[in-house]
Design a protein around this motif. Structure first.
Motif, PDB file in Angstrom:
ATOM      1  N   HIS A   1       0.631  -1.223   0.002  1.00 31.99           N
ATOM      2  CA  HIS A   1       0.088  -0.086   0.026  1.00 31.99           C
ATOM      3  C   HIS A   1       1.165   1.168   0.018  1.00 31.99           C
ATOM      4  N   PRO A   2       0.344   2.284  -0.304  1.00 33.58           N
ATOM      5  CA  PRO A   2       1.199   3.656  -0.264  1.00 33.58           C
ATOM      6  C   PRO A   2       1.516   3.897   1.025  1.00 33.58           C
ATOM      7  N   PHE A   3       2.747   4.406   1.166  1.00 33.67           N
ATOM      8  CA  PHE A   3       3.268   4.620   2.562  1.00 33.67           C
ATOM      9  C   PHE A   3       2.569   5.858   3.200  1.00 33.67           C
ATOM     10  N   SER A   4       2.251   5.566   4.459  1.00 32.58           N
ATOM     11  CA  SER A   4       1.979   6.606   5.346  1.00 32.58           C
ATOM     12  C   SER A   4       3.113   7.509   5.904  1.00 32.58           C
ATOM     13  N   PRO A   5       2.860   8.822   6.321  1.00 36.12           N
ATOM     14  CA  PRO A   5       3.873   9.897   6.760  1.00 36.12           C
ATOM     15  C   PRO A   5       4.881   8.996   7.742  1.00 36.12           C
ATOM     16  N   SER A   6       6.050   8.800   7.606  1.00 32.67           N
ATOM     17  CA  SER A   6       7.055   8.069   8.364  1.00 32.67           C
ATOM     18  C   SER A   6       7.139   8.624   9.559  1.00 32.67           C
ATOM     19  N   PRO A   7       7.424   7.727  10.543  1.00 31.11           N
ATOM     20  CA  PRO A   7       7.560   8.276  12.073  1.00 31.11           C
ATOM     21  C   PRO A   7       9.015   8.769  12.207  1.00 31.11           C
ATOM     22  N   HIS A   8      10.025   8.335  11.087  1.00 31.09           N
ATOM     23  CA  HIS A   8      11.469   8.602  11.401  1.00 31.09           C
ATOM     24  C   HIS A   8      11.726   9.975  10.760  1.00 31.09           C
ATOM     25  N   PRO A   9      12.658  10.551  11.362  1.00 27.07           N
ATOM     26  CA  PRO A   9      12.983  11.759  11.068  1.00 27.07           C
ATOM     27  C   PRO A   9      13.696  12.124   9.821  1.00 27.07           C
ATOM     28  N   THR A  10      13.145  13.080   8.952  1.00 27.34           N
ATOM     29  CA  THR A  10      13.865  13.134   7.395  1.00 27.34           C
ATOM     30  C   THR A  10      15.019  13.986   7.474  1.00 27.34           C
ATOM     31  N   HIS A  11      16.131  13.507   7.069  1.00 25.45           N
ATOM     32  CA  HIS A  11      17.377  14.354   6.987  1.00 25.45           C
ATOM     33  C   HIS A  11      17.228  15.417   5.746  1.00 25.45           C
ATOM     34  N   PRO A  12      17.715  16.566   6.072  1.00 25.14           N
ATOM     35  CA  PRO A  12      17.361  17.620   4.700  1.00 25.14           C
ATOM     36  C   PRO A  12      18.187  17.346   3.735  1.00 25.14           C
ATOM     37  N   PHE A  13      19.346  16.391   3.746  1.00 26.97           N
ATOM     38  CA  PHE A  13      20.287  16.225   2.410  1.00 26.97           C
ATOM     39  C   PHE A  13      19.635  14.963   1.905  1.00 26.97           C
ATOM     40  N   TYR A  14      19.016  14.118   2.538  1.00 25.58           N
ATOM     41  CA  TYR A  14      18.322  13.054   1.786  1.00 25.58           C
ATOM     42  C   TYR A  14      16.948  12.641   2.364  1.00 25.58           C
ATOM     43  N   PRO A  15      16.092  13.175   1.737  1.00 25.10           N
ATOM     44  CA  PRO A  15      14.498  12.705   1.764  1.00 25.10           C
ATOM     45  C   PRO A  15      14.380  11.410   1.266  1.00 25.10           C
ATOM     46  N   PRO A  16      13.368  10.629   1.665  1.00 32.72           N
ATOM     47  CA  PRO A  16      13.384   9.390   1.019  1.00 32.72           C
ATOM     48  C   PRO A  16      13.124   9.305  -0.293  1.00 32.72           C
ATOM     49  N   THR A  17      13.281   8.319  -0.934  1.00 30.30           N
ATOM     50  CA  THR A  17      13.128   8.073  -2.231  1.00 30.30           C
ATOM     51  C   THR A  17      11.889   6.966  -2.319  1.00 30.30           C
ATOM     52  N   ILE A  18      10.998   7.280  -3.138  1.00 28.26           N
ATOM     53  CA  ILE A  18       9.767   6.439  -3.210  1.00 28.26           C
ATOM     54  C   ILE A  18       9.412   6.220  -4.602  1.00 28.26           C
ATOM     55  N   LYS A  19       9.280   4.927  -4.989  1.00 21.69           N
ATOM     56  CA  LYS A  19       8.542   4.664  -6.234  1.00 21.69           C
ATOM     57  C   LYS A  19       7.568   3.396  -6.239  1.00 21.69           C
ATOM     58  N   THR A  20       7.026   3.129  -7.278  1.00 18.10           N
ATOM     59  CA  THR A  20       5.994   1.888  -7.362  1.00 18.10           C
ATOM     60  C   THR A  20       6.580   1.166  -8.303  1.00 18.10           C
ATOM     61  N   THR A  21       6.730  -0.299  -8.094  1.00 16.06           N
ATOM     62  CA  THR A  21       6.667  -1.327  -9.147  1.00 16.06           C
ATOM     63  C   THR A  21       5.739  -2.166  -9.248  1.00 16.06           C
ATOM     64  N   ASN A  22       5.354  -2.682 -10.308  1.00 22.90           N
ATOM     65  CA  ASN A  22       4.175  -3.716 -10.386  1.00 22.90           C
ATOM     66  C   ASN A  22       4.786  -4.984 -10.841  1.00 22.90           C
TER      67      ASN A  22
END
Length: 233
Positions: free
Chosen positions: A92-113
């Protein structure tokens, strides 16, 4: 495996969140995220390291514990020393993460089928510490800065890259490796290096297809255990 600690790398310019283009969810979509690991991820990192040791036929050399990992892995800012990218997946699509986001590396997200849904026998063991209970840790890459005197530039050395067996051959190893390479480019670094066992022909072929040069003329030299301790006396 690496030389003495390199000088602190240059501070990168913060960049806006980056999200890979997503394909239209059809069939069996699998949502994929690569994010910076934190100390709360140590239990999963520990289990992944031991699975890697089994895959590399070296479990007798693996003495890492959750305590030793926690004490040594997160003492410096990301990219200035040991850094871990964690690979997570969810149906399922990710909910907002409880982990802190680093300003120099925001999470990378994609979808594969996928043609078929993934059967993960260790889903409960690798369930992520998320608001969404369907998020599962699927792999990781651990790297740190080194230095090239020939280029007069820092680089990254990848110590470990591992994807759990049921998530292999889906492009996730390439995503992890490309994420490290992209970060090196972003920071103006000169190269990314790693080692591969000569018996792992599938990995060698994979790296060569990505454009990596496998250096046949180099051999890894290592001081460890009693041989290393002898130099302290």
């Amino acid at each position: 495996m690496a030389a003495a600690a390199p000088p602190p790398p240059p501070t990168p310019t913060p960049s806006p969140p980056f999200t890979l283009p997503e394909t239209t969810p059809i069939g069996n979509p699998l949502f994929v995220r690569i994010r910076l690991a934190t100390k709360s991820d140590v239990p999963h990192i520990h289990k992944l390291i031991h699975q890697l040791a089994l895959f590399e036929r070296l479990p007798h050399h693996c003495s890492a514990t959750e305590s030793s990992i926690s004490a040594t892995l997160f003492n410096s800012p990301p990219f200035h020393s040991f850094t871990v990218f964690l690979l997570e997946v969810s149906p399922h699509p990710f909910s907002p993460s409880p982990h802190p986001t680093h300003p120099f590396y925001p999470p990378t997200i994609k979808t594969t089928n996928l043609d078929l849904p993934v059967s993960d026998p260790e889903k409960e063991v690798f369930r992520s510490d998320e608001n969404d209970n369907d998020v599962v840790v699927a792999g990781f890459v651990l790297f740190f800065p080194n230095y090239s005197t020939f280029l007069a530039k820092p680089g990254f050395y990848i110590e470990d890259l591992f994807v759990r067996e049921c998530y292999r051959r889906m492009g996730f190893g390439k995503m992890l490796l490309s994420s490290v390479a992209a970060q090196a480019v972003k920071m103006g670094y000169g190269r990314v290096e790693w080692a591969v066992f000569n018996w792992n022909v599938d990995a060698i072929r994979f790296y060569e297809e990505m454009g990596a040069q496998v250096l046949q003329e180099w051999r890894i030299c290592r001081l460890a255990g009693d041989a290393l301790q002898a130099h302290g006396h």
